[in-house]
Write an enzyme that holds these catalytic residues in place. Structure first.
Site, PDB file in Angstrom:
ATOM      1  N   ASP A   1       0.819  -1.222   0.000  1.00 39.04           N
ATOM      2  CA  ASP A   1       0.000   0.000   0.000  1.00 39.04           C
ATOM      3  C   ASP A   1       0.848   1.266   0.000  1.00 39.04           C
ATOM      4  O   ASP A   1       0.421   2.315   0.467  1.00 39.04           O
ATOM      5  CB  ASP A   1      -0.942   0.030   1.216  1.00 39.04           C
ATOM      6  CG  ASP A   1      -1.752  -1.244   1.352  1.00 39.04           C
ATOM      7  OD1 ASP A   1      -2.412  -1.615   0.376  1.00 39.04           O
ATOM      8  OD2 ASP A   1      -1.715  -1.871   2.426  1.00 39.04           O
TER       9      ASP A   1
ATOM     10  N   LYS B   1       2.537   2.262  -5.120  1.00 38.43           N
ATOM     11  CA  LYS B   1       3.203   1.773  -6.333  1.00 38.43           C
ATOM     12  C   LYS B   1       2.370   2.057  -7.575  1.00 38.43           C
ATOM     13  O   LYS B   1       2.921   2.343  -8.647  1.00 38.43           O
ATOM     14  CB  LYS B   1       3.461   0.268  -6.209  1.00 38.43           C
ATOM     15  CG  LYS B   1       4.420  -0.103  -5.088  1.00 38.43           C
ATOM     16  CD  LYS B   1       4.657  -1.605  -5.020  1.00 38.43           C
ATOM     17  CE  LYS B   1       3.410  -2.367  -4.613  1.00 38.43           C
ATOM     18  NZ  LYS B   1       2.929  -2.027  -3.257  1.00 38.43           N
TER      19      LYS B   1
ATOM     20  N   GLY C   1      -4.027  -3.950  -4.875  1.00 41.55           N
ATOM     21  CA  GLY C   1      -4.948  -2.889  -5.258  1.00 41.55           C
ATOM     22  C   GLY C   1      -4.151  -1.637  -5.560  1.00 41.55           C
ATOM     23  O   GLY C   1      -3.649  -0.982  -4.652  1.00 41.55           O
ATOM     24  N   HIS C   2      -3.968  -1.340  -6.833  1.00 42.24           N
ATOM     25  CA  HIS C   2      -3.179  -0.172  -7.241  1.00 42.24           C
ATOM     26  C   HIS C   2      -4.129   0.936  -7.697  1.00 42.24           C
ATOM     27  O   HIS C   2      -4.847   0.788  -8.679  1.00 42.24           O
ATOM     28  CB  HIS C   2      -2.195  -0.556  -8.345  1.00 42.24           C
ATOM     29  CG  HIS C   2      -1.133  -1.506  -7.879  1.00 42.24           C
ATOM     30  ND1 HIS C   2      -0.216  -2.094  -8.722  1.00 42.24           N
ATOM     31  CD2 HIS C   2      -0.846  -1.973  -6.639  1.00 42.24           C
ATOM     32  CE1 HIS C   2       0.589  -2.871  -8.021  1.00 42.24           C
ATOM     33  NE2 HIS C   2       0.212  -2.817  -6.761  1.00 42.24           N
TER      34      HIS C   2
ATOM     35  N   GLN D   1       2.159  -5.878  -3.427  1.00 48.32           N
ATOM     36  CA  GLN D   1       2.401  -5.959  -1.986  1.00 48.32           C
ATOM     37  C   GLN D   1       3.738  -5.284  -1.628  1.00 48.32           C
ATOM     38  O   GLN D   1       4.157  -4.392  -2.341  1.00 48.32           O
ATOM     39  CB  GLN D   1       2.338  -7.410  -1.490  1.00 48.32           C
ATOM     40  CG  GLN D   1       0.961  -8.034  -1.512  1.00 48.32           C
ATOM     41  CD  GLN D   1       0.625  -8.675  -2.841  1.00 48.32           C
ATOM     42  OE1 GLN D   1       1.431  -9.316  -3.478  1.00 48.32           O
ATOM     43  NE2 GLN D   1      -0.602  -8.474  -3.276  1.00 48.32           N
TER      44      GLN D   1
END
Length: 432
Positions: A13, A16, A40-41, A226
């Site tokens: 988180d 990225k 989740g980007h 991650q």
């Protein structure tokens, strides 16, 4: 070679997605090399938010080719959903923008069921997974019972391999977890309509295509999911993800040699967060931690879970720099620290009156350490409108300098907001 790896240097988180989106403006190719839809980007362009879980963050740039490599575990339904959503939003207008490796593992509904059953069954010893089936899918890959994306297009092999994969799982579902078993025929009928959505993007040899681009001097970004401290082998095991998240995994997950990598960019927030269980030495379980969570909108883009928040941990960052070979850093969400009278920074750990010299990734030691906090003056100025480094308040530049000097690693990029234009450059990413 011109390969650059982007990795999370904390517990995930870190931002990225935004940084890869920004970097992609000058990249020819972006390769996602590990993880799955548990990532989740979040990208914000012209005020519009896009959340990606599988497709590389460079997909918002029409001229950038995006690749999902063999090291990724792909939830077929999630992939089709992302493709559809991107097309509705006006992106992914040409099939050549996305390549998906036929050799990538496939996450199927029974993987998610097994993942969720385990978490609820072991309520006292939860890992804090997202329930997206990542762990069970990687298990199947290691035990040679997994299915690849290519299997989806071979009817005889598909049924045979599903029967093999479900032989043990259906016993678990029926006799241990007391949930409905899975019908192979019903699952195949559910999967068939998805094939035509994926087929235009399939590639038999992604590794060869990536290698060819690198050899010809193309600028290739490798996007990790991650963070370092969630690495299966080098993170805070067992409170980790099911794949290797460090920079070396870019070579393994893609199928290229280590000499293809010229630079490793470590992404870190200006503070620290963690989702799920596991030790977190600099965590703030108080009003300050709550203030960080609210100011940084620290809720998981995949699960919506509130993130645990704490001061920046430089001792853990040094460890991340070492095991990734990080050459440069990107410092994210500096704007979130506005309004704090003083800002803490963890510079070391004590354990049983001993000053540790190396990060203890074993949880029985890490859970007992006492963080050593140094305090720096805060600032009140809003940073979200700052467009040049020289316009940052002195206290903010002192904070950046403190981090860089302590780590001995250059900070080349500073983010002061979620938008593309809220990015301050110290040095350009690509020098060629």
């Amino acid at each position: 070679m011109s390969g650059i790896v982007v990795v999370g240097a904390q517990w995930g988180d870190e931002g990225k997605g935004k940084i890869v989106d920004v970097f992609s403006a000058n990249a020819d190719m972006v390769v996602r090399f590990q993880g799955g839809a548990n990532a989740g980007h979040t990208l914000v362009v012209n005020g519009k938010k896009t959340v990606l879980h599988l497709i590389p963050s460079g997909i918002l740039h029409k001229e950038t080719m995006c690749v999902i490599a063999s090291g990724v575990s792909i939830d077929v339904e999630s992939l089709v959903h992302e493709i559809d959503q991107l097309k509705v939003a006006g992106f992914l207008t040409e099939n050549k923008q996305l390549l998906v490796s036929e050799s990538a593992s496939m996450i199927l509904p029974y993987h998610k069921t097994l993942d969720q059953c385990r978490e609820s069954y072991n309520s006292k010893d939860k890992i804090g997974t997202t329930g997206r089936g990542i762990g069970p899918a990687y298990e199947d890959r290691a035990s040679r019972r997994g299915l690849t994306i290519g299997d989806l297009f071979r009817d005889d092999a598909l049924k045979e391999r599903l029967e093999l994969a479900l032989r043990e799982k259906n016993i678990l579902f029926d006799q241990v977890y007391k949930v409905p078993t899975v019908s192979v025929d019903a699952l195949i009928e559910k999967l068939k309509p998805l094939r035509e959505k994926i087929e235009p993007y399939l590639s038999r040899d992604v590794a060869a295509i990536v290698h060819k681009n690198l050899k010809s001097g193309k600028r290739v970004l490798f996007e990790g999911a991650q963070g370092t401290l969630l690495d299966l082998f080098h993170g805070t095991y067992p409170y980790v993800t099911s794949s290797s998240t460090v920079a070396g995994s870019a070579c393994v997950g893609t199928g290229i040699g280590p000499t293809s990598i010229s630079k490793v960019i470590g992404i870190t927030k200006a503070y620290a967060t963690r989702v799920g269980e596991g030790p977190f030495p600099s965590e703030l379980i108080d009003e300050t931690g709550q203030k960080l969570r609210e100011a940084g909108v620290e809720f998981g883009s995949t699960t919506g879970r509130p993130r645990r928040c704490g001061w920046l941990d430089l001792f853990a960052l040094k460890y991340a720099i070492r095991i990734n070979g990080i050459t440069n850093l990107a410092l994210m969400k500096l704007d979130v620290l506005t309004g704090f009278e003083k800002i803490g920074v963890c510079v070391g750990y004590r354990l049983n009156d001993e000053h540790l010299t190396e990060f203890p990734n074993q949880i029985h030691r890490l859970s007992q350490v006492e963080p050593q906090i140094e305090w720096l003056p805060g600032w009140k100025e809003d940073l979200t409108k700052v467009s040049h480094l020289k316009d940052l308040p002195r206290a903010a530049t002192n904070y950046i300098d403190f981090i860089g000097n302590h780590l001995g690693t250059p900070i080349d990029v500073i983010s002061v907001g979620p938008g593309r234009d809220q990015t301050l450059w110290v040095k350009p990413l690509f020098t060629n």
